[in-house]
Design a protein around this motif. Structure first.
Motif, PDB file in Angstrom:
ATOM      1  N   MET A   1     -32.607 -60.604   0.072  1.00  0.00           N
ATOM      2  CA  MET A   1     -33.499 -60.249   1.169  1.00  0.00           C
ATOM      3  C   MET A   1     -34.637 -61.267   1.264  1.00  0.00           C
ATOM      4  O   MET A   1     -35.254 -61.619   0.269  1.00  0.00           O
ATOM      5  N   ILE A   2     -34.888 -61.733   2.469  1.00  0.00           N
ATOM      6  CA  ILE A   2     -35.981 -62.683   2.695  1.00  0.00           C
ATOM      7  C   ILE A   2     -37.289 -61.896   2.820  1.00  0.00           C
ATOM      8  O   ILE A   2     -37.344 -60.876   3.502  1.00  0.00           O
ATOM      9  N   THR A   3     -38.333 -62.379   2.116  1.00  0.00           N
ATOM     10  CA  THR A   3     -39.657 -61.777   2.232  1.00  0.00           C
ATOM     11  C   THR A   3     -40.656 -62.871   2.624  1.00  0.00           C
ATOM     12  O   THR A   3     -40.284 -64.045   2.738  1.00  0.00           O
ATOM     13  N   MET A   4     -41.908 -62.501   2.789  1.00  0.00           N
ATOM     14  CA  MET A   4     -42.946 -63.479   3.141  1.00  0.00           C
ATOM     15  C   MET A   4     -43.064 -64.575   2.074  1.00  0.00           C
ATOM     16  O   MET A   4     -43.468 -65.687   2.379  1.00  0.00           O
ATOM     17  N   GLU A   5     -42.697 -64.267   0.834  1.00  0.00           N
ATOM     18  CA  GLU A   5     -42.765 -65.275  -0.235  1.00  0.00           C
ATOM     19  C   GLU A   5     -41.783 -66.415   0.002  1.00  0.00           C
ATOM     20  O   GLU A   5     -41.959 -67.518  -0.499  1.00  0.00           O
ATOM     21  N   ASP A   6     -40.711 -66.145   0.775  1.00  0.00           N
ATOM     22  CA  ASP A   6     -39.701 -67.165   1.058  1.00  0.00           C
ATOM     23  C   ASP A   6     -40.096 -68.063   2.230  1.00  0.00           C
ATOM     24  O   ASP A   6     -39.476 -69.109   2.452  1.00  0.00           O
ATOM     25  N   ILE A   7     -41.083 -67.619   3.005  1.00  0.00           N
ATOM     26  CA  ILE A   7     -41.466 -68.357   4.213  1.00  0.00           C
ATOM     27  C   ILE A   7     -42.530 -69.395   3.870  1.00  0.00           C
ATOM     28  O   ILE A   7     -43.592 -69.059   3.345  1.00  0.00           O
ATOM     29  N   ILE A   8     -42.195 -70.659   4.149  1.00  0.00           N
ATOM     30  CA  ILE A   8     -43.138 -71.734   3.840  1.00  0.00           C
ATOM     31  C   ILE A   8     -44.195 -71.801   4.941  1.00  0.00           C
ATOM     32  O   ILE A   8     -43.975 -71.375   6.072  1.00  0.00           O
ATOM     33  N   ARG A   9     -45.367 -72.347   4.585  1.00  0.00           N
ATOM     34  CA  ARG A   9     -46.493 -72.363   5.518  1.00  0.00           C
ATOM     35  C   ARG A   9     -46.783 -73.772   6.014  1.00  0.00           C
ATOM     36  O   ARG A   9     -46.345 -74.768   5.428  1.00  0.00           O
ATOM     37  N   GLU A  10     -47.560 -73.835   7.101  1.00  0.00           N
ATOM     38  CA  GLU A  10     -47.884 -75.123   7.714  1.00  0.00           C
ATOM     39  C   GLU A  10     -48.434 -76.065   6.648  1.00  0.00           C
ATOM     40  O   GLU A  10     -49.107 -75.659   5.718  1.00  0.00           O
ATOM     41  N   GLY A  11     -48.077 -77.327   6.794  1.00  0.00           N
ATOM     42  CA  GLY A  11     -48.450 -78.318   5.782  1.00  0.00           C
ATOM     43  C   GLY A  11     -47.258 -78.673   4.907  1.00  0.00           C
ATOM     44  O   GLY A  11     -47.209 -79.754   4.323  1.00  0.00           O
ATOM     45  N   HIS A  12     -46.288 -77.759   4.798  1.00  0.00           N
ATOM     46  CA  HIS A  12     -45.081 -78.039   4.004  1.00  0.00           C
ATOM     47  C   HIS A  12     -44.242 -79.077   4.754  1.00  0.00           C
ATOM     48  O   HIS A  12     -44.012 -78.937   5.949  1.00  0.00           O
ATOM     49  N   PRO A  13     -43.777 -80.134   4.067  1.00  0.00           N
ATOM     50  CA  PRO A  13     -43.060 -81.214   4.756  1.00  0.00           C
ATOM     51  C   PRO A  13     -41.782 -80.784   5.493  1.00  0.00           C
ATOM     52  O   PRO A  13     -41.432 -81.376   6.513  1.00  0.00           O
ATOM     53  N   THR A  14     -41.083 -79.763   5.020  1.00  0.00           N
ATOM     54  CA  THR A  14     -39.843 -79.322   5.676  1.00  0.00           C
ATOM     55  C   THR A  14     -40.102 -78.900   7.120  1.00  0.00           C
ATOM     56  O   THR A  14     -39.245 -79.071   7.981  1.00  0.00           O
ATOM     57  N   LEU A  15     -41.294 -78.364   7.401  1.00  0.00           N
ATOM     58  CA  LEU A  15     -41.606 -77.900   8.759  1.00  0.00           C
ATOM     59  C   LEU A  15     -41.745 -79.053   9.752  1.00  0.00           C
ATOM     60  O   LEU A  15     -41.725 -78.829  10.963  1.00  0.00           O
ATOM     61  N   ARG A  16     -41.883 -80.266   9.265  1.00  0.00           N
ATOM     62  CA  ARG A  16     -42.040 -81.423  10.153  1.00  0.00           C
ATOM     63  C   ARG A  16     -40.790 -82.305  10.204  1.00  0.00           C
ATOM     64  O   ARG A  16     -40.780 -83.354  10.833  1.00  0.00           O
ATOM     65  N   LYS A  17     -39.729 -81.873   9.547  1.00  0.00           N
ATOM     66  CA  LYS A  17     -38.473 -82.633   9.538  1.00  0.00           C
ATOM     67  C   LYS A  17     -37.580 -82.184  10.679  1.00  0.00           C
ATOM     68  O   LYS A  17     -37.623 -81.026  11.082  1.00  0.00           O
TER      69      LYS A  17
END
Length: 184
Positions: A1-17
């Motif tokens: 189960m996905i929870t908020m702990e699994d969700i990365i936040r702004e600033g994480h490099p994956t979000l800009r790939k």
């Protein structure tokens, strides 16, 4: 189960790939991930589950937000007519769009952004998306209103774009010309 702990936040490099295409037919592992993503969005809207697991309510989730740089999105939202829409898609691509714009009057938010970012986020009023569903079928979807906005927000994540990248820095509340205002 996905929870908020699994969700990365702004600033994480994956979000800009720019996320990678998912080979079709999709691997079982990718299908399982996509089902879990849709489950998160559904669970986050259930007051009991949201409270129990500390889930922030969301209407869409893209794989890069759980640090998986693959082109997968899950959307579970009620449109302006009160109709429920659920999508779990691989490789969604906007193949055409209107010139006309729309925007949410309340602005946009994001599970990967822990702050309010005020401003108007201009989007296309109507889009056509092609993708592959969990059953491996090609789908061709025409969207407008809130659904079109949610799809554009999630597909942006697959391209390393955050919603606030669209806000006019000089004039955050400048309405796009002749745009449709959508209350949410």
């Amino acid at each position: 189960m996905i929870t908020m702990e699994d969700i990365i936040r702004e600033g994480h490099p994956t979000l800009r790939k720019v996320a990678e295409e998912v080979p079709i037919p999709a691997l079982e592992k990718d299908k399982e991930t996509l089902v879990k993503m849709l489950d998160y969005v559904k669970n986050s809207q259930d007051p009991e589950k949201s409270e129990k697991y500390g889930l922030r309510p969301g209407i869409g989730l893209a794989a890069p937000q759980i640090n998986i740089s693959k082109r997968m999105i899950a959307i579970h939202v009620v449109d302006e007519k009160g109709e429920q829409h659920s999508y779990a898609l691989f490789n969604p691509k906007i193949v055409s769009h209107s010139l006309e714009k729309s925007y949410l009057t309340s602005g946009e938010g994001c599970l990967s952004v822990d702050r309010a970012v005020p401003g108007i986020v201009p989007r296309y009023a109507r889009i056509r998306v092609k993708a592959t569903n969990l059953e491996g079928e090609q789908v061709d979807i025409r969207l407008k209103g809130l659904l079109a906005i949610v799809f554009q927000h999630e597909i942006d994540h697959l391209n390393g774009i955050m919603f606030y990248d669209h806000i006019n820095e000089a004039n955050p509340f400048q309405e796009p010309e002749n745009a449709i205002a959508i209350d949410r």
